[in-house]
Design a protein around this motif. Sequence first.
Motif, PDB file in Angstrom:
ATOM      1  N   ALA A 119     -30.330 -58.309   6.360  1.00  0.00           N
ATOM      2  CA  ALA A 119     -29.018 -58.209   5.707  1.00  0.00           C
ATOM      3  C   ALA A 119     -28.973 -59.052   4.452  1.00  0.00           C
ATOM      4  CB  ALA A 119     -27.916 -58.655   6.676  1.00  0.00           C
ATOM      5  N   ALA A 120     -29.607 -60.220   4.503  1.00  0.00           N
ATOM      6  CA  ALA A 120     -29.634 -61.102   3.335  1.00  0.00           C
ATOM      7  C   ALA A 120     -30.803 -60.797   2.417  1.00  0.00           C
ATOM      8  CB  ALA A 120     -29.706 -62.566   3.791  1.00  0.00           C
ATOM      9  N   SER A 121     -31.994 -60.624   3.015  1.00  0.00           N
ATOM     10  CA  SER A 121     -33.199 -60.505   2.182  1.00  0.00           C
ATOM     11  C   SER A 121     -33.272 -59.200   1.422  1.00  0.00           C
ATOM     12  CB  SER A 121     -34.466 -60.693   3.028  1.00  0.00           C
ATOM     13  OG  SER A 121     -34.545 -59.738   4.058  1.00  0.00           O
ATOM     14  N   TYR A 122     -32.537 -58.175   1.869  1.00  0.00           N
ATOM     15  CA  TYR A 122     -32.496 -56.943   1.084  1.00  0.00           C
ATOM     16  C   TYR A 122     -31.083 -56.590   0.621  1.00  0.00           C
ATOM     17  CZ  TYR A 122     -32.818 -52.222  -0.594  1.00  0.00           C
ATOM     18  OH  TYR A 122     -32.714 -51.118  -1.390  1.00  0.00           O
ATOM     19  N   ALA A 123     -30.154 -56.372   1.559  1.00  0.00           N
ATOM     20  CA  ALA A 123     -28.842 -55.826   1.196  1.00  0.00           C
ATOM     21  C   ALA A 123     -28.060 -56.764   0.284  1.00  0.00           C
ATOM     22  CB  ALA A 123     -28.039 -55.518   2.459  1.00  0.00           C
ATOM     23  N   LEU A 124     -27.957 -58.040   0.649  1.00  0.00           N
ATOM     24  CA  LEU A 124     -27.238 -58.978  -0.195  1.00  0.00           C
ATOM     25  C   LEU A 124     -27.945 -59.170  -1.527  1.00  0.00           C
ATOM     26  CD1 LEU A 124     -25.924 -61.889   2.063  1.00  0.00           C
ATOM     27  CD2 LEU A 124     -24.610 -60.131   0.868  1.00  0.00           C
ATOM     28  N   TYR A 125     -29.268 -59.287  -1.477  1.00  0.00           N
ATOM     29  CA  TYR A 125     -30.015 -59.470  -2.728  1.00  0.00           C
ATOM     30  C   TYR A 125     -29.819 -58.277  -3.660  1.00  0.00           C
ATOM     31  CZ  TYR A 125     -33.769 -59.311  -6.072  1.00  0.00           C
ATOM     32  OH  TYR A 125     -34.468 -59.178  -7.255  1.00  0.00           O
ATOM     33  N   HIS A 126     -29.929 -57.060  -3.127  1.00  0.00           N
ATOM     34  CA  HIS A 126     -29.810 -55.873  -3.959  1.00  0.00           C
ATOM     35  C   HIS A 126     -28.409 -55.757  -4.552  1.00  0.00           C
ATOM     36  CE1 HIS A 126     -30.611 -51.811  -5.393  1.00  0.00           C
ATOM     37  NE2 HIS A 126     -29.463 -51.446  -4.859  1.00  0.00           N
ATOM     38  N   SER A 127     -27.389 -55.961  -3.741  1.00  0.00           N
ATOM     39  CA  SER A 127     -26.010 -55.863  -4.233  1.00  0.00           C
ATOM     40  C   SER A 127     -25.730 -56.925  -5.290  1.00  0.00           C
ATOM     41  CB  SER A 127     -25.022 -56.004  -3.074  1.00  0.00           C
ATOM     42  OG  SER A 127     -25.151 -54.941  -2.165  1.00  0.00           O
ATOM     43  N   ALA A 128     -26.195 -58.147  -5.045  1.00  0.00           N
ATOM     44  CA  ALA A 128     -25.991 -59.223  -6.021  1.00  0.00           C
ATOM     45  C   ALA A 128     -26.753 -58.930  -7.314  1.00  0.00           C
ATOM     46  CB  ALA A 128     -26.445 -60.558  -5.425  1.00  0.00           C
ATOM     47  N   SER A 129     -27.930 -58.360  -7.198  1.00  0.00           N
ATOM     48  CA  SER A 129     -28.719 -58.027  -8.388  1.00  0.00           C
ATOM     49  C   SER A 129     -28.036 -56.954  -9.220  1.00  0.00           C
ATOM     50  CB  SER A 129     -30.124 -57.550  -7.980  1.00  0.00           C
ATOM     51  OG  SER A 129     -30.830 -58.598  -7.359  1.00  0.00           O
ATOM     52  N   MET A 130     -27.462 -55.944  -8.559  1.00  0.00           N
ATOM     53  CA  MET A 130     -26.743 -54.903  -9.289  1.00  0.00           C
ATOM     54  C   MET A 130     -25.543 -55.494 -10.031  1.00  0.00           C
ATOM     55  SD  MET A 130     -28.367 -52.037  -8.932  1.00  0.00           S
ATOM     56  CE  MET A 130     -29.831 -53.101  -9.034  1.00  0.00           C
ATOM     57  N   GLN A 131     -24.845 -56.420  -9.376  1.00  0.00           N
ATOM     58  CA  GLN A 131     -23.717 -57.068 -10.037  1.00  0.00           C
ATOM     59  C   GLN A 131     -24.176 -57.918 -11.219  1.00  0.00           C
ATOM     60  OE1 GLN A 131     -20.340 -56.564  -9.309  1.00  0.00           O
ATOM     61  NE2 GLN A 131     -21.307 -54.917  -8.145  1.00  0.00           N
ATOM     62  N   PHE A 132     -25.297 -58.604 -11.055  1.00  0.00           N
ATOM     63  CA  PHE A 132     -25.845 -59.416 -12.148  1.00  0.00           C
ATOM     64  C   PHE A 132     -26.156 -58.544 -13.359  1.00  0.00           C
ATOM     65  CE2 PHE A 132     -29.301 -61.098 -14.644  1.00  0.00           C
ATOM     66  CZ  PHE A 132     -29.009 -62.445 -14.768  1.00  0.00           C
ATOM     67  N   ILE A 133     -26.832 -57.420 -13.124  1.00  0.00           N
ATOM     68  CA  ILE A 133     -27.229 -56.541 -14.220  1.00  0.00           C
ATOM     69  C   ILE A 133     -25.999 -55.927 -14.893  1.00  0.00           C
ATOM     70  CG2 ILE A 133     -28.398 -54.358 -14.764  1.00  0.00           C
ATOM     71  CD1 ILE A 133     -30.490 -55.152 -12.642  1.00  0.00           C
ATOM     72  N   GLN A 134     -25.017 -55.501 -14.100  1.00  0.00           N
ATOM     73  CA  GLN A 134     -23.795 -54.936 -14.672  1.00  0.00           C
ATOM     74  C   GLN A 134     -23.055 -55.955 -15.530  1.00  0.00           C
ATOM     75  OE1 GLN A 134     -22.127 -51.779 -14.455  1.00  0.00           O
ATOM     76  NE2 GLN A 134     -24.203 -51.153 -13.938  1.00  0.00           N
ATOM     77  N   HIS A 135     -23.091 -57.203 -15.115  1.00  0.00           N
ATOM     78  CA  HIS A 135     -22.403 -58.270 -15.850  1.00  0.00           C
ATOM     79  C   HIS A 135     -23.180 -58.697 -17.082  1.00  0.00           C
ATOM     80  CE1 HIS A 135     -21.605 -62.596 -16.656  1.00  0.00           C
ATOM     81  NE2 HIS A 135     -20.343 -62.252 -16.436  1.00  0.00           N
ATOM     82  N   HIS A 136     -24.486 -58.669 -16.990  1.00  0.00           N
ATOM     83  CA  HIS A 136     -25.335 -59.271 -18.018  1.00  0.00           C
ATOM     84  C   HIS A 136     -25.608 -58.344 -19.201  1.00  0.00           C
ATOM     85  CE1 HIS A 136     -28.043 -62.514 -19.219  1.00  0.00           C
ATOM     86  NE2 HIS A 136     -28.945 -61.610 -19.539  1.00  0.00           N
ATOM     87  N   PHE A 137     -25.583 -57.019 -18.965  1.00  0.00           N
ATOM     88  CA  PHE A 137     -25.920 -56.047 -20.010  1.00  0.00           C
ATOM     89  C   PHE A 137     -24.722 -55.176 -20.350  1.00  0.00           C
ATOM     90  CE2 PHE A 137     -29.949 -57.125 -18.037  1.00  0.00           C
ATOM     91  CZ  PHE A 137     -30.796 -57.275 -19.126  1.00  0.00           C
ATOM     92  N   ARG A 138     -24.658 -54.747 -21.612  1.00  0.00           N
ATOM     93  CA  ARG A 138     -23.585 -53.862 -22.039  1.00  0.00           C
ATOM     94  C   ARG A 138     -23.799 -52.452 -21.489  1.00  0.00           C
ATOM     95  NH1 ARG A 138     -24.619 -56.027 -27.271  1.00  0.00           N
ATOM     96  NH2 ARG A 138     -25.271 -53.951 -27.986  1.00  0.00           N
ATOM     97  N   GLU A 139     -22.755 -51.623 -21.575  1.00  0.00           N
ATOM     98  CA  GLU A 139     -22.806 -50.292 -20.979  1.00  0.00           C
ATOM     99  C   GLU A 139     -23.928 -49.443 -21.557  1.00  0.00           C
ATOM    100  OE1 GLU A 139     -19.946 -46.350 -20.483  1.00  0.00           O
ATOM    101  OE2 GLU A 139     -19.042 -48.331 -20.723  1.00  0.00           O
ATOM    102  N   ASN A 140     -24.142 -49.507 -22.880  1.00  0.00           N
ATOM    103  CA  ASN A 140     -25.176 -48.673 -23.485  1.00  0.00           C
ATOM    104  C   ASN A 140     -26.588 -49.196 -23.236  1.00  0.00           C
ATOM    105  OD1 ASN A 140     -25.006 -50.908 -25.186  1.00  0.00           O
ATOM    106  ND2 ASN A 140     -25.487 -49.727 -27.027  1.00  0.00           N
ATOM    107  N   GLN A 141     -26.692 -50.318 -22.489  1.00  0.00           N
ATOM    108  CA  GLN A 141     -27.995 -50.890 -22.145  1.00  0.00           C
ATOM    109  C   GLN A 141     -28.351 -50.680 -20.680  1.00  0.00           C
ATOM    110  OE1 GLN A 141     -27.128 -54.964 -23.123  1.00  0.00           O
ATOM    111  NE2 GLN A 141     -27.735 -54.737 -25.261  1.00  0.00           N
TER     112      GLN A 141
END
Length: 383
Positions: A299-321
Amino acid sequence: MLSNFVRLSNGYFWYFAVLGLAMPFLAVFLEGRGFNSRQIGELLAIFTATKIVGPSFWAFFADKTGKQLVVIQVASTLAMISFFGLFFVDGYWPIAIVLALFSLFWTGMLPQLEVLTLHSMRKSAKFYARIRLWGSLGFIALAVLSGEVIASQGSETFVLLGLVVLIGLWLSTLLMRDKRGRAPSEPDTSSMLTPLMSRNFILFFVAGLLLQVSFGPYYSFFALYIRDLGHPSYAVGLLIGVSVVVEVATFILAGRIFKRFSVYHLLIFSFLSTALRWLLMGLWGEHMALLVFTQLIHAASYALYHSASMQFIQHHFRENQQNRAQALYISGVYGVGGAIGAYAAGLLWLDGDGLTQTHIAAAITALLAGIISLAMNKKQLES
């Protein structure tokens, strides 16, 4: 009329059903073809290394044409056709080429599917998680079914099962709709430099890569690990089922989790709990109750990591990136990290004699990822 939610959930189900077959049982199939653990590790490294090229290759066409859904449909078609080649080839290099081609097309779909889903669901963590959990259900369905079928009918049934699932994936892409109507655009590569060179992204990227390296023994040899420890064949599906049940529960609760905990803390927790998971598997894997506990950590080593990573990328890069950012993430973290992990696991496994030291090495690698993630700037991450 099918809703977009149902169409996308269906796509995730079949995409990850392929993974539910390949992750535990590709090594079993290769062993059935007469390969030793080092050769299996090399073949799995080749299979995984295509993630370095595939996502970026398809992201370029998605950005260039603006027809993201068409790219997904073409990639699924080519993946299905290339996998069919396993019926006709034998030997190290012919199988390596077929697996590489299949993975090149199949893995290239995921970044486009992620971006399409996040945009369709207005970047909502709650709706994304509910769609993504259908991928987990597809994974568990094939892992459990394949374990029983392969145990009773032999390792060659892997190919037939794979073809059936890929036909399901192909049909699911034909049902998808892209309502954004985005026009073709030239990739804005220069604008990627600043976010790519930021301290937080570099630390995030390196830690994620190390985490995927640590997954090498699990992704490459889990079914053989269970067999070599003397557990019954059905234990593979059972244990994977446990991990995916908690994964599904985590995706369902992701919206609430992100309201209470920061991306920073969730990433660190994922890395450190994964280190514990591999250590326990390496030292006390003969105890079934403990193996069940290690699967709960998924639950932590995959699901939480993957969800947190998606949020990081959405926050860190603009829409056209987003297309290129997702492709870079899949290519570097999962491609490079997965290939190194598979190759290293093949070297250390020693046809089962190196089971303990391989998992200890994986635990150390995940621990290093956690230490690196501590250096991320928490305030900047959440600003």
